[in-house]
Design a protein around this motif. Structure first.
Motif, PDB file in Angstrom:
ATOM      1  N   PRO A 143       3.126   9.927  -3.119  1.00 53.60           N
ATOM      2  CA  PRO A 143       2.818  11.121  -3.936  1.00 53.60           C
ATOM      3  C   PRO A 143       3.878  11.327  -5.007  1.00 53.60           C
ATOM      4  CG  PRO A 143       2.718  11.600  -1.568  1.00 53.60           C
ATOM      5  CD  PRO A 143       3.353  10.253  -1.712  1.00 53.60           C
ATOM      6  N   GLN A 144       3.446  11.676  -6.204  1.00 52.68           N
ATOM      7  CA  GLN A 144       4.362  11.898  -7.320  1.00 52.68           C
ATOM      8  C   GLN A 144       4.110  13.267  -7.930  1.00 52.68           C
ATOM      9  OE1 GLN A 144       4.239   8.662 -10.139  1.00 52.68           O
ATOM     10  NE2 GLN A 144       4.337   7.082  -8.551  1.00 52.68           N
ATOM     11  N   ASP A 145       5.204  13.909  -8.324  1.00 53.80           N
ATOM     12  CA  ASP A 145       5.090  15.231  -8.949  1.00 53.80           C
ATOM     13  C   ASP A 145       4.249  15.151 -10.213  1.00 53.80           C
ATOM     14  OD1 ASP A 145       6.670  16.280  -6.986  1.00 53.80           O
ATOM     15  OD2 ASP A 145       8.537  16.136  -8.146  1.00 53.80           O
ATOM     16  N   GLY A 146       3.359  16.110 -10.348  1.00 52.48           N
ATOM     17  CA  GLY A 146       2.526  16.177 -11.545  1.00 52.48           C
ATOM     18  C   GLY A 146       1.368  15.214 -11.548  1.00 52.48           C
ATOM     19  N   ARG A 147       1.213  14.449 -10.463  1.00 49.21           N
ATOM     20  CA  ARG A 147       0.124  13.476 -10.388  1.00 49.21           C
ATOM     21  C   ARG A 147      -0.912  13.954  -9.380  1.00 49.21           C
ATOM     22  NH1 ARG A 147       0.843   7.313  -8.169  1.00 49.21           N
ATOM     23  NH2 ARG A 147      -1.369   6.861  -7.878  1.00 49.21           N
ATOM     24  N   GLU A 148      -2.169  13.772  -9.709  1.00 49.56           N
ATOM     25  CA  GLU A 148      -3.223  14.199  -8.804  1.00 49.56           C
ATOM     26  C   GLU A 148      -3.204  13.370  -7.522  1.00 49.56           C
ATOM     27  OE1 GLU A 148      -6.704  11.521 -10.989  1.00 49.56           O
ATOM     28  OE2 GLU A 148      -6.892  13.689 -10.882  1.00 49.56           O
ATOM     29  N   ARG A 149      -3.931  13.836  -6.539  1.00 54.59           N
ATOM     30  CA  ARG A 149      -3.960  13.204  -5.225  1.00 54.59           C
ATOM     31  C   ARG A 149      -4.377  11.738  -5.310  1.00 54.59           C
ATOM     32  NH1 ARG A 149      -7.405  15.951  -0.256  1.00 54.59           N
ATOM     33  NH2 ARG A 149      -6.004  15.325   1.426  1.00 54.59           N
ATOM     34  N   GLU A 172      -1.743  12.710   2.627  1.00 53.29           N
ATOM     35  CA  GLU A 172      -1.781  13.266   1.272  1.00 53.29           C
ATOM     36  C   GLU A 172      -2.811  12.567   0.391  1.00 53.29           C
ATOM     37  OE1 GLU A 172      -0.062  15.965   0.445  1.00 53.29           O
ATOM     38  OE2 GLU A 172       0.615  15.982   2.524  1.00 53.29           O
ATOM     39  N   ALA A 173      -3.374  11.461   0.866  1.00 53.95           N
ATOM     40  CA  ALA A 173      -4.351  10.705   0.081  1.00 53.95           C
ATOM     41  C   ALA A 173      -5.768  11.096   0.475  1.00 53.95           C
ATOM     42  CB  ALA A 173      -4.151   9.204   0.287  1.00 53.95           C
ATOM     43  N   GLU A 174      -6.679  10.944  -0.463  1.00 48.95           N
ATOM     44  CA  GLU A 174      -8.110  11.135  -0.205  1.00 48.95           C
ATOM     45  C   GLU A 174      -8.721   9.774   0.090  1.00 48.95           C
ATOM     46  OE1 GLU A 174     -12.212  12.348  -2.615  1.00 48.95           O
ATOM     47  OE2 GLU A 174     -10.254  12.658  -3.553  1.00 48.95           O
ATOM     48  N   VAL A 175      -9.370   9.632   1.246  1.00 51.03           N
ATOM     49  CA  VAL A 175      -9.934   8.352   1.661  1.00 51.03           C
ATOM     50  C   VAL A 175     -11.454   8.475   1.748  1.00 51.03           C
ATOM     51  CG1 VAL A 175      -9.953   6.541   3.417  1.00 51.03           C
ATOM     52  CG2 VAL A 175      -7.847   7.820   2.979  1.00 51.03           C
ATOM     53  N   ILE A 176     -12.153   7.560   1.070  1.00 50.15           N
ATOM     54  CA  ILE A 176     -13.610   7.535   1.085  1.00 50.15           C
ATOM     55  C   ILE A 176     -14.063   6.187   1.642  1.00 50.15           C
ATOM     56  CG2 ILE A 176     -15.719   7.600  -0.291  1.00 50.15           C
ATOM     57  CD1 ILE A 176     -14.234   9.292  -2.343  1.00 50.15           C
ATOM     58  N   GLY A 177     -14.895   6.224   2.674  1.00 49.66           N
ATOM     59  CA  GLY A 177     -15.491   5.014   3.215  1.00 49.66           C
ATOM     60  C   GLY A 177     -16.965   4.952   2.847  1.00 49.66           C
ATOM     61  N   VAL A 230       0.818  -1.218   0.000  1.00 54.58           N
ATOM     62  CA  VAL A 230       0.000   0.000   0.000  1.00 54.58           C
ATOM     63  C   VAL A 230       0.852   1.269   0.000  1.00 54.58           C
ATOM     64  CG1 VAL A 230      -1.689   1.337   1.321  1.00 54.58           C
ATOM     65  CG2 VAL A 230      -2.018  -1.118   0.997  1.00 54.58           C
ATOM     66  N   PRO A 231       1.891   1.380   0.844  1.00 52.18           N
ATOM     67  CA  PRO A 231       2.679   2.620   0.846  1.00 52.18           C
ATOM     68  C   PRO A 231       3.299   2.948  -0.506  1.00 52.18           C
ATOM     69  CG  PRO A 231       3.158   1.311   2.803  1.00 52.18           C
ATOM     70  CD  PRO A 231       2.338   0.443   1.906  1.00 52.18           C
ATOM     71  N   PHE A 255      -9.542   5.262  -8.508  1.00 52.78           N
ATOM     72  CA  PHE A 255      -8.923   4.968  -7.218  1.00 52.78           C
ATOM     73  C   PHE A 255      -7.597   4.229  -7.379  1.00 52.78           C
ATOM     74  CE2 PHE A 255     -13.464   5.353  -6.319  1.00 52.78           C
ATOM     75  CZ  PHE A 255     -13.437   6.267  -5.271  1.00 52.78           C
ATOM     76  N   ASP A 256      -6.706   4.486  -6.422  1.00 46.92           N
ATOM     77  CA  ASP A 256      -5.413   3.806  -6.388  1.00 46.92           C
ATOM     78  C   ASP A 256      -5.474   2.537  -5.543  1.00 46.92           C
ATOM     79  OD1 ASP A 256      -3.346   5.968  -7.578  1.00 46.92           O
ATOM     80  OD2 ASP A 256      -4.887   6.988  -6.403  1.00 46.92           O
TER      81      ASP A 256
END
Length: 327
Positions: free
Chosen positions: A78-84, A107-112, A72-73, A146-147
């Motif tokens: 986070p990568q430059d130029g990449r969205e959240r 830095e991540a967006e989490v949706i439950g 998961v990590p 989603f990632d």
């Protein structure tokens, strides 16, 4: 910092849950349930929230203090130029996993996502809880969005689990990670499952316990739920053709206070508390299936007797799969 979270419905209709959340719940045989699905038949009340927390802590012990299996990590770097980066927790329950992930990956967006708003109202800034019945053909999220997608202990509310896996594949970006965790509903005594004991003609040593879980499995079948999803989890993922690098694991979960190893003992104690709460929570399901009140009461009491005074070592099997969406 904690924020009030919105409840999001399909078709992008957004509302906020205030103090009166009664519209999202219904009462069934004296217990509070979600109002979105009649297939998922475990309560949505304070006792169930507590059980959700116990499950979460138990899995943290099982995973060596972590909230997940798999890389998961690395996926959420986070990568430059990449969205959240985005994480989706399907069947979030009390929201413990989503909140812990939001704290660990700020830095991540989490949706439950869940059937009922039983999660805390104050959550990390990057965490949102949404309402949705996941037992449908199309889920209200974009493709490749989603990632990481995480789902655990939720197959009992899904009629077609393969369909859900295809939706997970659609919503994941190429190279995204799926984590699936499902407990087996077949009971185990002294390392042997109900099927194995029946095959060799051995008594279980926990007649009441085994009878309750067979009744539970039959209720699930009657509701259109495939009770064989957990042991077939890896095969179902492979059959979609959408994933590779599939890793399948089985976790043996002791129930009770018999393990000698300190970590296994902690897992066993948490599992015992989980089932102590779950047994009476099954009564509305049994009554809705046509069982008479005294029959349901007797079934639960005898299972509780075996839980409190076991003559053998009970356990449960947990099926864990993680895989990457093909690029």
């Amino acid at each position: 910092m904690r924020f009030e979270y919105p409840i999001v419905f399909p078709l992008n209709q957004i509302t906020y849950v205030g103090e009166d959340d009664s519209q999202f719940f219904t009462e069934v045989h004296g217990r509070r349930f979600n109002a979105l699905s009649q297939r998922y038949m475990l309560p949505a009340d304070e006792e169930e929230i507590r059980r959700s927390e116990l499950q979460h802590r138990m899995l943290q012990f099982l995973f060596g203090g972590k909230n997940y299996v798999g890389p998961v990590p690395q996926v959420l770097i986070p990568q430059d130029g990449r969205e959240r980066c985005r994480v989706l927790d399907l069947g979030t329950g009390g929201g413990c996993w989503a909140i812990d992930m939001a704290d660990e990956f700020p830095e991540a967006e989490v949706i439950g996502v869940d059937l009922a708003p039983i999660q805390p109202r104050e959550v990390p800034e990057n965490c949102t809880f949404e309402l949705c019945d996941l037992d449908q053909w199309y889920l209200p999220y974009p493709s490749g969005h989603f990632d990481v997608i995480h789902a655990r202990s939720m197959h009992t509310g899904i009629e077609n689990y393969t369909r859900l896996l295809h939706e997970i594949a659609r919503m994941l970006r190429p190279g995204g990670l799926v984590i699936l965790i499902e407990p087996d509903s077949e009971p185990i005594a002294d390392g042997k499952s109900a099927t194995e004991l029946t095959r060799c003609g051995q008594p279980s040593g926990m007649r009441g316990w085994f009878a309750l879980w067979e009744a539970y499995r039959q209720c699930l079948r009657d509701k259109g739920v495939d009770v064989n999803v957990p042991p077939e989890l890896a095969n179902l993922v492979a059959t979609t053709g959408a994933f590779d690098k599939i890793v399948s694991q089985e976790g043996n979960i002791p129930i009770g206070f018999w393990p000698k190893d300190p970590v296994a003992l902690s897992i066993g104690q948490l599992a015992w508390m989980n089932y102590d709460i779950m047994l009476p929570a099954l009564k509305p399901l049994f009554l809705s299936a046509g069982m008479r009140d005294w029959e349901a009461k007797k079934l639960i009491e005898e299972a509780h007797q075996d839980l409190y005074y076991p003559l053998v070592r009970p356990s449960a099997r947990l099926h864990i799969v993680h895989a990457f969406k093909k690029a």
